[in-house]
Design a protein around this motif. Structure first.
Motif, PDB file in Angstrom:
ATOM      1  N   ARG A 191       0.836  -1.211   0.000  1.00  0.00           N
ATOM      2  CA  ARG A 191       0.000   0.000   0.000  1.00  0.00           C
ATOM      3  C   ARG A 191       0.872   1.263   0.000  1.00  0.00           C
ATOM      4  O   ARG A 191       1.758   1.387  -0.813  1.00  0.00           O
ATOM      5  CB  ARG A 191      -0.960  -0.011   1.202  1.00  0.00           C
ATOM      6  N   PHE A 192       0.658   2.206   0.932  1.00  0.00           N
ATOM      7  CA  PHE A 192       1.417   3.458   0.922  1.00  0.00           C
ATOM      8  C   PHE A 192       2.902   3.239   1.221  1.00  0.00           C
ATOM      9  O   PHE A 192       3.741   4.057   0.848  1.00  0.00           O
ATOM     10  CB  PHE A 192       0.831   4.457   1.928  1.00  0.00           C
ATOM     11  N   PHE A 193       3.217   2.145   1.888  1.00  0.00           N
ATOM     12  CA  PHE A 193       4.621   1.849   2.146  1.00  0.00           C
ATOM     13  C   PHE A 193       5.358   1.442   0.867  1.00  0.00           C
ATOM     14  O   PHE A 193       6.579   1.266   0.866  1.00  0.00           O
ATOM     15  CB  PHE A 193       4.743   0.734   3.191  1.00  0.00           C
ATOM     16  N   TYR A 194       4.585   1.322  -0.195  1.00  0.00           N
ATOM     17  CA  TYR A 194       5.190   0.967  -1.480  1.00  0.00           C
ATOM     18  C   TYR A 194       5.967   2.138  -2.086  1.00  0.00           C
ATOM     19  O   TYR A 194       6.908   1.930  -2.864  1.00  0.00           O
ATOM     20  CB  TYR A 194       4.099   0.527  -2.463  1.00  0.00           C
ATOM     21  N   ILE A 195       5.620   3.364  -1.721  1.00  0.00           N
ATOM     22  CA  ILE A 195       6.197   4.555  -2.367  1.00  0.00           C
ATOM     23  C   ILE A 195       7.725   4.522  -2.411  1.00  0.00           C
ATOM     24  O   ILE A 195       8.320   4.787  -3.459  1.00  0.00           O
ATOM     25  CB  ILE A 195       5.682   5.844  -1.687  1.00  0.00           C
ATOM     26  N   ALA A 233      -0.904   3.956  -8.273  1.00  0.00           N
ATOM     27  CA  ALA A 233      -1.291   5.338  -7.984  1.00  0.00           C
ATOM     28  C   ALA A 233      -2.808   5.491  -7.961  1.00  0.00           C
ATOM     29  O   ALA A 233      -3.368   6.169  -7.081  1.00  0.00           O
ATOM     30  CB  ALA A 233      -0.684   6.274  -9.023  1.00  0.00           C
ATOM     31  N   GLU A 234      -3.482   4.861  -8.912  1.00  0.00           N
ATOM     32  CA  GLU A 234      -4.949   4.941  -8.949  1.00  0.00           C
ATOM     33  C   GLU A 234      -5.556   4.288  -7.720  1.00  0.00           C
ATOM     34  O   GLU A 234      -6.490   4.831  -7.108  1.00  0.00           O
ATOM     35  CB  GLU A 234      -5.476   4.275 -10.225  1.00  0.00           C
ATOM     36  N   ASN A 235      -5.055   3.122  -7.345  1.00  0.00           N
ATOM     37  CA  ASN A 235      -5.604   2.408  -6.196  1.00  0.00           C
ATOM     38  C   ASN A 235      -5.391   3.160  -4.881  1.00  0.00           C
ATOM     39  O   ASN A 235      -6.217   3.075  -3.964  1.00  0.00           O
ATOM     40  CB  ASN A 235      -4.968   1.016  -6.093  1.00  0.00           C
ATOM     41  N   LEU A 236      -4.295   3.907  -4.789  1.00  0.00           N
ATOM     42  CA  LEU A 236      -3.987   4.642  -3.561  1.00  0.00           C
ATOM     43  C   LEU A 236      -4.475   6.085  -3.605  1.00  0.00           C
ATOM     44  O   LEU A 236      -4.325   6.825  -2.619  1.00  0.00           O
ATOM     45  CB  LEU A 236      -2.472   4.624  -3.307  1.00  0.00           C
ATOM     46  N   GLY A 237      -5.056   6.499  -4.708  1.00  0.00           N
ATOM     47  CA  GLY A 237      -5.548   7.865  -4.837  1.00  0.00           C
ATOM     48  C   GLY A 237      -4.434   8.892  -4.973  1.00  0.00           C
ATOM     49  O   GLY A 237      -4.604  10.057  -4.592  1.00  0.00           O
ATOM     50  N   LEU A 238      -3.297   8.488  -5.530  1.00  0.00           N
ATOM     51  CA  LEU A 238      -2.162   9.390  -5.706  1.00  0.00           C
ATOM     52  C   LEU A 238      -2.114   9.916  -7.133  1.00  0.00           C
ATOM     53  O   LEU A 238      -2.795   9.399  -8.027  1.00  0.00           O
ATOM     54  CB  LEU A 238      -0.858   8.656  -5.379  1.00  0.00           C
ATOM     55  N   GLY A 293       2.807  11.582 -11.191  1.00  0.00           N
ATOM     56  CA  GLY A 293       3.853  11.624 -10.176  1.00  0.00           C
ATOM     57  C   GLY A 293       4.428  10.252  -9.896  1.00  0.00           C
ATOM     58  O   GLY A 293       5.647  10.081  -9.766  1.00  0.00           O
ATOM     59  N   MET A 294       3.556   9.236  -9.791  1.00  0.00           N
ATOM     60  CA  MET A 294       4.024   7.881  -9.532  1.00  0.00           C
ATOM     61  C   MET A 294       4.807   7.330 -10.716  1.00  0.00           C
ATOM     62  O   MET A 294       5.875   6.708 -10.553  1.00  0.00           O
ATOM     63  CB  MET A 294       2.840   6.967  -9.220  1.00  0.00           C
ATOM     64  N   VAL A 295       4.301   7.571 -11.920  1.00  0.00           N
ATOM     65  CA  VAL A 295       5.012   7.083 -13.102  1.00  0.00           C
ATOM     66  C   VAL A 295       6.322   7.851 -13.289  1.00  0.00           C
ATOM     67  O   VAL A 295       7.287   7.312 -13.839  1.00  0.00           O
ATOM     68  CB  VAL A 295       4.116   7.169 -14.355  1.00  0.00           C
ATOM     69  N   ALA A 296       6.375   9.099 -12.811  1.00  0.00           N
ATOM     70  CA  ALA A 296       7.640   9.842 -12.856  1.00  0.00           C
ATOM     71  C   ALA A 296       8.701   9.129 -12.023  1.00  0.00           C
ATOM     72  O   ALA A 296       9.877   9.054 -12.414  1.00  0.00           O
ATOM     73  CB  ALA A 296       7.439  11.270 -12.358  1.00  0.00           C
ATOM     74  N   LEU A 297       8.306   8.587 -10.870  1.00  0.00           N
ATOM     75  CA  LEU A 297       9.242   7.805 -10.059  1.00  0.00           C
ATOM     76  C   LEU A 297       9.683   6.550 -10.801  1.00  0.00           C
ATOM     77  O   LEU A 297      10.835   6.117 -10.689  1.00  0.00           O
ATOM     78  CB  LEU A 297       8.604   7.437  -8.720  1.00  0.00           C
ATOM     79  N   GLN A 298       8.756   5.971 -11.554  1.00  0.00           N
ATOM     80  CA  GLN A 298       9.113   4.812 -12.372  1.00  0.00           C
ATOM     81  C   GLN A 298      10.178   5.182 -13.403  1.00  0.00           C
ATOM     82  O   GLN A 298      11.178   4.464 -13.572  1.00  0.00           O
ATOM     83  CB  GLN A 298       7.863   4.276 -13.093  1.00  0.00           C
ATOM     84  N   VAL A 299      10.006   6.311 -14.076  1.00  0.00           N
ATOM     85  CA  VAL A 299      10.960   6.730 -15.106  1.00  0.00           C
ATOM     86  C   VAL A 299      12.319   7.047 -14.482  1.00  0.00           C
ATOM     87  O   VAL A 299      13.369   6.662 -15.013  1.00  0.00           O
ATOM     88  CB  VAL A 299      10.427   7.947 -15.884  1.00  0.00           C
ATOM     89  N   VAL A 350      11.983  14.054  -3.339  1.00  0.00           N
ATOM     90  CA  VAL A 350      11.456  15.080  -4.251  1.00  0.00           C
ATOM     91  C   VAL A 350      10.154  14.614  -4.896  1.00  0.00           C
ATOM     92  O   VAL A 350       9.194  15.373  -5.034  1.00  0.00           O
ATOM     93  CB  VAL A 350      12.495  15.422  -5.336  1.00  0.00           C
ATOM     94  N   GLY A 351      10.107  13.328  -5.276  1.00  0.00           N
ATOM     95  CA  GLY A 351       8.932  12.802  -5.960  1.00  0.00           C
ATOM     96  C   GLY A 351       7.686  12.738  -5.102  1.00  0.00           C
ATOM     97  O   GLY A 351       6.559  12.827  -5.622  1.00  0.00           O
ATOM     98  N   VAL A 352       7.852  12.580  -3.785  1.00  0.00           N
ATOM     99  CA  VAL A 352       6.693  12.522  -2.892  1.00  0.00           C
ATOM    100  C   VAL A 352       5.848  13.789  -3.012  1.00  0.00           C
ATOM    101  O   VAL A 352       4.614  13.750  -2.935  1.00  0.00           O
ATOM    102  CB  VAL A 352       7.150  12.296  -1.427  1.00  0.00           C
ATOM    103  N   GLY A 353       6.503  14.922  -3.224  1.00  0.00           N
ATOM    104  CA  GLY A 353       5.765  16.176  -3.377  1.00  0.00           C
ATOM    105  C   GLY A 353       4.822  16.154  -4.561  1.00  0.00           C
ATOM    106  O   GLY A 353       3.745  16.782  -4.526  1.00  0.00           O
ATOM    107  N   PHE A 354       5.172  15.425  -5.609  1.00  0.00           N
ATOM    108  CA  PHE A 354       4.308  15.322  -6.785  1.00  0.00           C
ATOM    109  C   PHE A 354       3.168  14.325  -6.562  1.00  0.00           C
ATOM    110  O   PHE A 354       2.092  14.455  -7.150  1.00  0.00           O
ATOM    111  CB  PHE A 354       5.117  14.901  -8.006  1.00  0.00           C
ATOM    112  N   LEU A 355       3.392  13.304  -5.735  1.00  0.00           N
ATOM    113  CA  LEU A 355       2.377  12.274  -5.529  1.00  0.00           C
ATOM    114  C   LEU A 355       1.122  12.821  -4.862  1.00  0.00           C
ATOM    115  O   LEU A 355       0.007  12.368  -5.144  1.00  0.00           O
ATOM    116  CB  LEU A 355       2.946  11.139  -4.673  1.00  0.00           C
TER     117      LEU A 355
END
Length: 664
Positions: free
Chosen positions: A556-560, A592-597, A601-607, A656-661
């Motif tokens: 869940r959120f600990f996945y970030i 991101a969709e499942n967690l409401g983020l 932003g989440m895919v940016a972390l992937q990239v 830095v990415g958390v701010g976008f999530l």
């Protein structure tokens, strides 16, 4: 908008078993690679692929035809990286045999005034930024590492430095391929892609202020050296990352290539006028180049005067003048030495005690050689038309164009053939018209007018196809083309005929590619087996999809904090930011969709994670280490040296990415 989700059907042991089984081949690969005396990649990668092949059949119960189709596809996919690495080796053989490399090294020395920081930023940072933006495919490390190695940087340090720089350049490499192709089905709207691109580059900009320092430190004697040149280093870094950030507002294809060009110009101007640079501290001794800092050559106790411009009779004339003054084991010309030859010669006191003493004096900053280094008087080791002359800019223009046209031509051709708007790319990748040859159940072979080779529907599996874009792959156009032109243009510098020299370079390249070819084939096969889905909706999902889905669902959120490592995993085993995005982009979007983020932003972390994985991926290490002649050095040694900056970028990028999530 997200692509349709895949099945999450796994094996008989449930989600935990699926994760353990899916990660086992990768964990095995990491373990045996990082061990001090671990397996070499030409063994570990094929063995890992074999494990996964067995597991897909025995545990995941995949359709046999799918698994074997993926196996064939993976082996054939290795043609792209193998030919690129081989072409890079061939290119540098051409540069050395025609003495262009000697000229380039001397020009870099003259331009930088002996300041290694200047050379590192110009070649290792700005030059590779442009090359990555135009090509990708591990090309930057394969081009820059040997230049820096021959300029005096320790070969292993040169490779590690380019690996550390690469994650900050590759997110938009190959004209944005990781975005528009790797995530093409995840974000179909242009507005979403631009938003994603801005967030990716914003994270990268912050990391660009820290991560490159680790790379620079690999090449220079101390942190103090970097600190003394901090203004130059900072401006050079920001001259690439900030323009790239601005460009993401209107394009996700051009940030790296245009940002790199800006940085190349800014850095070159700063180097020319010594802006922000301090006097060199003799970071590179002349013996590392095979050159002397004074206009005479002392060989085995004898002083051999260098030929003047009037007396110079070319390479052959110089060799005749020095005949009999050298030992039997010593190459007549610097350009005749391989990298290993130069290191062996330069560190051998028995071969040449006078040079050894000179080297020791330079390394310790003693004797009077320090003053000699500051001299601007030119030193000739090659014919007059190949040696930089400080007399006038006009006199420099002809040799500048003549000796650098192979590298400049490569950059120009890569840019012209990669920008879609120019139309050349479309011509080089045409699928029709084509010659079609049915090969029964093996598939359908197609060879198009653009020489694109395709084996479609392998083993009658419609979605498993192999494609080799001959003219678009940088191995042939521009690498091989520019290499052959280099031999032809500089044929007067060759000891033998053009065809003889080309054939000798080809044989040398083939000999060095035996083990790397096996390793790269193992890597691409592992990727295909890890990512290829089964055609049946009732069959198990591919291991890559199961791994990402089960981990994100459990944490869940600990996945970030694990979003970046998941992206890194994809490029670690594939050697490609694009492949990682194709593999895990949809998974990250769903999380991101499942967690409401925020999804971008989440895919940016992937990239960012996919880009970061290039720092430790075996494919890139192989591409660079083979070209600089470190074939026998295990990949684990390179990876271990990169772990600290890897962890730093992981943590910094996540913060830095958390701010976008949470910015929706």
């Amino acid at each position: 908008m997200s692509a349709p989700t895949q099945s999450t059907i796994g094996g008989p042991w449930g989600p935990v078993g699926d994760v353990v089984i899916s990660i086992f081949p990768i964990a095995f690969l990491i373990l045996v690679t990082l061990l001090p005396n671990g397996l070499k990649s030409h063994i570990s990668l094929p063995v890992s692929a074999l494990f996964l092949y067995i597991l897909r059949l025995a545990y995941f119960a995949a359709t046999p035809s799918i698994v074997h189709a993926a196996l064939i596809q993976g082996i054939l996919n290795s043609a792209t990286p193998i030919t690129i690495v081989a072409a890079a080796i061939f290119l540098f053989a051409a540069l050395e045999r025609t003495k262009c490399m000697d000229w380039i090294l001397r020009a870099l020395r003259d331009l930088s005034g002996g300041n290694l920081v200047a050379m590192v930023m110009l070649v290792g940072w700005s030059f590779t930024y442009v090359v990555e933006g135009a090509s990708g495919f591990g090309t930057p490390a394969a081009l820059a590492a040997p230049i820096l190695a021959q300029a005096g940087v320790d070969p292993m340090s040169a490779v590690i430095m380019t690996l550390m720089f690469n994650p900050l350049q590759t997110a938009f490499g190959a004209v944005g391929t990781p975005i528009w192709f790797g995530l093409g089905t995840v974000f179909t709207e242009n507005e979403d892609r631009l938003d994603l691109a801005f967030k990716v580059q914003a994270i990268t900009c912050v990391c660009s202020l820290v991560i490159p320092l680790f790379g620079i430190r690999m090449a220079v004697p101390s942190w103090r050296t970097i600190w003394r040149n901090k203004l130059f280093v900072g401006i050079s870094l920001l001259s690439a990352s900030l323009p790239s950030l601005a460009i993401t507002r209107f394009s996700y294809e051009l940030p790296t290539i245009l940002g790199g060009l800006v940085s190349l110009i800014v850095t070159a101007v700063m180097v020319k006028f010594k802006f922000g640079l301090t006097a060199p501290e003799l970071e590179v001794a002349d013996h590392e180049l095979g050159l002397h800092p004074v206009p005479v050559m002392e060989v085995v106790g004898e002083i051999v005067p260098l030929p003047t411009e009037d007396e110079d009779e070319g390479a052959d004339g110089w060799n005749k003048k020095t005949e009999g003054t050298m030992t039997d084991d010593m190459p007549v010309s610097v350009t005749d030495m391989t990298l290993s030859d130069r290191r062996k010669f330069n560190t051998s006191e028995e071969q040449n005690p006078s040079l050894h003493e000179l080297s020791r004096n330079i390394e310790h900053g003693s004797h009077n050689n320090k003053e000699a280094w500051t001299s601007t008087e030119p030193f000739d080791i090659t014919p007059a038309d190949t040696t930089p002359s400080p007399k006038s800019s006009t006199s420099m223009l002809k040799p500048l164009v003549s000796n650098t046209f192979p590298l400049l031509g490569i950059i120009l051709l890569l840019i012209l053939t990669r920008i879609p708007a120019l139309g050349i790319r479309r011509l080089l990748t045409l699928r029709d018209p084509a010659l079609v040859a049915p090969l029964g159940t093996l598939g359908t072979l197609r060879i198009s007018a653009s020489l694109t080779i395709q084996l479609a529907s392998i083993l009658q599996t419609p979605h498993v196809t192999w494609t080799y874009e001959t003219l678009f792959t940088p191995a042939w156009l521009p690498f091989t083309l520019m290499s052959i032109l280099t031999f032809i243009v500089h044929r007067r510098r060759l000891k033998k005929g053009v065809m003889v020299e080309i054939w000798a370079a080809v044989k040398g390249t083939a000999g060095r590619m035996r083990r790397p070819a096996v390793a790269l084939a193992g890597a691409t096969t592992l990727v295909a087996l890890f990512t290829t889905r089964d055609a049946s909706p009732e069959a198990s999902a591919p291991p890559a999809h199961l791994l990402g889905t089960h981990i994100s669902s459990a944490l869940r959120f600990f996945y970030i904090p694990f979003a970046i490592p998941l992206g890194s995993l994809g490029s670690f085993f594939s050697g490609s930011t694009t492949v990682s995005n194709l593999t895990f982009g949809e998974v990250q979007y769903s999380v991101a969709e499942n967690l409401g983020l925020d999804t971008t932003g989440m895919v940016a972390l992937q990239v960012v994670g996919a880009a970061l994985g290039n720092m430790i991926c075996i494919h890139n290490i192989l591409s660079a280490k083979v070209v600089v002649g470190l074939d026998d050095v295990g990949e684990g040694r390179f990876i271990r040296r990169c772990l600290v900056p890897f962890w730093v970028m992981w943590g910094l990028g996540t913060v830095v990415g958390v701010g976008f999530l949470f910015g929706r």
